[in-house]
Design an enzyme around this catalytic site. Structure first.
Site, PDB file in Angstrom:
ATOM      1  N   ASP A  53       0.711  -1.069   0.126  1.00 26.76           N
ATOM      2  CA  ASP A  53      -0.102  -0.307  -0.017  1.00 26.76           C
ATOM      3  C   ASP A  53       1.056   1.207  -0.043  1.00 26.76           C
ATOM      4  O   ASP A  53       1.841   1.339   0.659  1.00 26.76           O
ATOM      5  CB  ASP A  53      -0.874   0.014   1.316  1.00 26.76           C
ATOM      6  CG  ASP A  53      -1.866   0.934   1.223  1.00 26.76           C
ATOM      7  OD1 ASP A  53      -3.458   0.705   1.145  1.00 26.76           O
ATOM      8  OD2 ASP A  53      -1.872   2.128   1.216  1.00 26.76           O
ATOM      9  N   HIS A  86     -10.098  -5.203  -3.834  1.00 30.58           N
ATOM     10  CA  HIS A  86      -8.842  -5.603  -3.042  1.00 30.58           C
ATOM     11  C   HIS A  86      -8.882  -5.804  -1.557  1.00 30.58           C
ATOM     12  O   HIS A  86      -9.932  -5.253  -0.914  1.00 30.58           O
ATOM     13  CB  HIS A  86      -8.026  -4.079  -3.087  1.00 30.58           C
ATOM     14  CG  HIS A  86      -8.651  -2.920  -2.573  1.00 30.58           C
ATOM     15  ND1 HIS A  86      -9.357  -2.234  -3.363  1.00 30.58           N
ATOM     16  CD2 HIS A  86      -8.572  -2.111  -1.483  1.00 30.58           C
ATOM     17  CE1 HIS A  86      -9.990  -1.398  -2.750  1.00 30.58           C
ATOM     18  NE2 HIS A  86      -9.290  -1.157  -1.692  1.00 30.58           N
ATOM     19  N   GLU A  90     -12.276   3.490  -1.676  1.00 30.96           N
ATOM     20  CA  GLU A  90     -11.805   4.791  -2.296  1.00 30.96           C
ATOM     21  C   GLU A  90     -11.649   4.429  -3.780  1.00 30.96           C
ATOM     22  O   GLU A  90     -11.554   5.117  -4.623  1.00 30.96           O
ATOM     23  CB  GLU A  90     -10.530   5.184  -1.883  1.00 30.96           C
ATOM     24  CG  GLU A  90     -10.623   5.719  -0.428  1.00 30.96           C
ATOM     25  CD  GLU A  90      -9.452   5.820   0.310  1.00 30.96           C
ATOM     26  OE1 GLU A  90      -8.546   6.051  -0.310  1.00 30.96           O
ATOM     27  OE2 GLU A  90      -9.410   6.247   1.433  1.00 30.96           O
ATOM     28  N   HIS A 141      -7.068  -5.605   1.754  1.00 25.23           N
ATOM     29  CA  HIS A 141      -5.968  -5.217   2.729  1.00 25.23           C
ATOM     30  C   HIS A 141      -5.404  -6.275   3.555  1.00 25.23           C
ATOM     31  O   HIS A 141      -6.010  -6.850   4.230  1.00 25.23           O
ATOM     32  CB  HIS A 141      -6.302  -4.074   3.483  1.00 25.23           C
ATOM     33  CG  HIS A 141      -6.760  -2.917   2.967  1.00 25.23           C
ATOM     34  ND1 HIS A 141      -6.306  -1.813   2.797  1.00 25.23           N
ATOM     35  CD2 HIS A 141      -7.996  -2.674   2.211  1.00 25.23           C
ATOM     36  CE1 HIS A 141      -6.793  -0.822   2.217  1.00 25.23           C
ATOM     37  NE2 HIS A 141      -8.035  -1.360   1.975  1.00 25.23           N
ATOM     38  N   ASN A 172     -12.919  -3.250   1.799  1.00 27.34           N
ATOM     39  CA  ASN A 172     -14.033  -2.009   2.118  1.00 27.34           C
ATOM     40  C   ASN A 172     -14.892  -2.550   0.847  1.00 27.34           C
ATOM     41  O   ASN A 172     -14.473  -2.422  -0.355  1.00 27.34           O
ATOM     42  CB  ASN A 172     -13.267  -0.635   2.223  1.00 27.34           C
ATOM     43  CG  ASN A 172     -12.441  -0.495   3.686  1.00 27.34           C
ATOM     44  OD1 ASN A 172     -12.859  -0.855   4.496  1.00 27.34           O
ATOM     45  ND2 ASN A 172     -11.425   0.141   3.406  1.00 27.34           N
TER      46      ASN A 172
HETATM   47  P1  AMP Z   1      -9.879   1.548  -0.110  1.00 26.25           P
HETATM   48  O1  AMP Z   1     -10.279   2.633   0.989  1.00 26.25           O
HETATM   49  O2  AMP Z   1     -10.195   0.157   0.821  1.00 26.25           O
HETATM   50  O3  AMP Z   1     -10.502   1.475  -1.399  1.00 26.25           O
HETATM   51  O4  AMP Z   1      -8.144   1.334  -0.308  1.00 26.25           O
HETATM   52  C1  AMP Z   1      -7.590   1.924  -0.937  1.00 26.25           C
HETATM   53  C2  AMP Z   1      -5.838   1.958  -0.733  1.00 26.25           C
HETATM   54  O5  AMP Z   1      -5.142   1.950  -1.818  1.00 26.25           O
HETATM   55  C3  AMP Z   1      -5.423   2.900   0.495  1.00 26.25           C
HETATM   56  O6  AMP Z   1      -5.137   2.112   1.540  1.00 26.25           O
HETATM   57  C4  AMP Z   1      -4.422   3.518  -0.387  1.00 26.25           C
HETATM   58  O7  AMP Z   1      -3.419   4.218   0.380  1.00 26.25           O
HETATM   59  C5  AMP Z   1      -4.097   2.665  -1.489  1.00 26.25           C
HETATM   60  N1  AMP Z   1      -3.607   3.059  -2.771  1.00 26.25           N
HETATM   61  C6  AMP Z   1      -3.961   4.261  -3.370  1.00 26.25           C
HETATM   62  N2  AMP Z   1      -3.331   4.436  -4.637  1.00 26.25           N
HETATM   63  C7  AMP Z   1      -2.033   3.342  -4.625  1.00 26.25           C
HETATM   64  C8  AMP Z   1      -1.250   3.205  -5.469  1.00 26.25           C
HETATM   65  N3  AMP Z   1      -0.972   3.640  -6.619  1.00 26.25           N
HETATM   66  N4  AMP Z   1      -0.341   1.901  -5.004  1.00 26.25           N
HETATM   67  C9  AMP Z   1      -0.550   1.426  -3.703  1.00 26.25           C
HETATM   68  N5  AMP Z   1      -1.462   1.696  -2.839  1.00 26.25           N
HETATM   69  C10 AMP Z   1      -2.217   2.530  -3.449  1.00 26.25           C
END
Ligand code: AMP
Length: 120
Positions: A34, A105, A100, A107, A92
């Site tokens: 991440d 995905h 987001e 985590h 999420n």
């Molecule tokens: P979510 O809120 O569950 O959609 O998590 C999205 C995650 O993607 C967050 O923890 C971000 O820090 C991570 N993220 C966003 N852009 C990137 C990227 N380019 N490479 C790796 N992780 C990312």
């Protein structure tokens, strides 16, 4: 949720259009660190297929894709040495879930105690 957006960040990573810090890859799965880690280990495990969420994945992924995703979580947790002490896996989903990026995905968060499951 709406249909799959081919321009989401993880789709771009899968197409090699933007880089990632790769941790694991097989036919069905990619995993990478991440970009904003919330713990000493914070890895995202994603299917290579175009699934918006766990809702979409659970309904539409093939048995091979499902198995590969969960097998990758286990492999990564063991390879990173966090399985024994424990870790948290979070997915999420949608607005209320705080998702987001609209590509499913998981985590993997660990390497230290990760605190309460949700904000009180
Ligand atoms: P979510 O809120 O569950 O959609 O998590 C999205 C995650 O993607 C967050 O923890 C971000 O820090 C991570 N993220 C966003 N852009 C990137 C990227 N380019 N490479 C790796 N992780 C990312």
């Amino acid at each position: 949720m709406d249909g799959y957006d081919e321009d989401n960040i993880f789709a771009k990573i899968l197409r090699g259009e933007i880089p990632c810090d790769r941790v694991y890859e097989d036919e069905y799965v990619l995993a990478f660190n991440d970009i904003a880690p919330k713990a000493p280990v914070h890895i995202l495990v994603i299917p290579k297929g175009p699934y918006v969420s766990i809702d979409d994945f659970g309904a539409n992924a093939s048995p091979e894709e499902s198995k590969a995703l969960f097998a990758a979580v286990s492999k990564i947790a063991n390879e990173k040495g966090i399985a024994q002490a424990g870790f948290r896996s979070i997915t999420n989903t949608g607005d209320n879930g705080g998702q987001e990026i609209a590509h499913f995905h998981m985590h993997i968060i660990g390497g230290a105690p990760v605190g309460p499951m949700v904000a009180e």
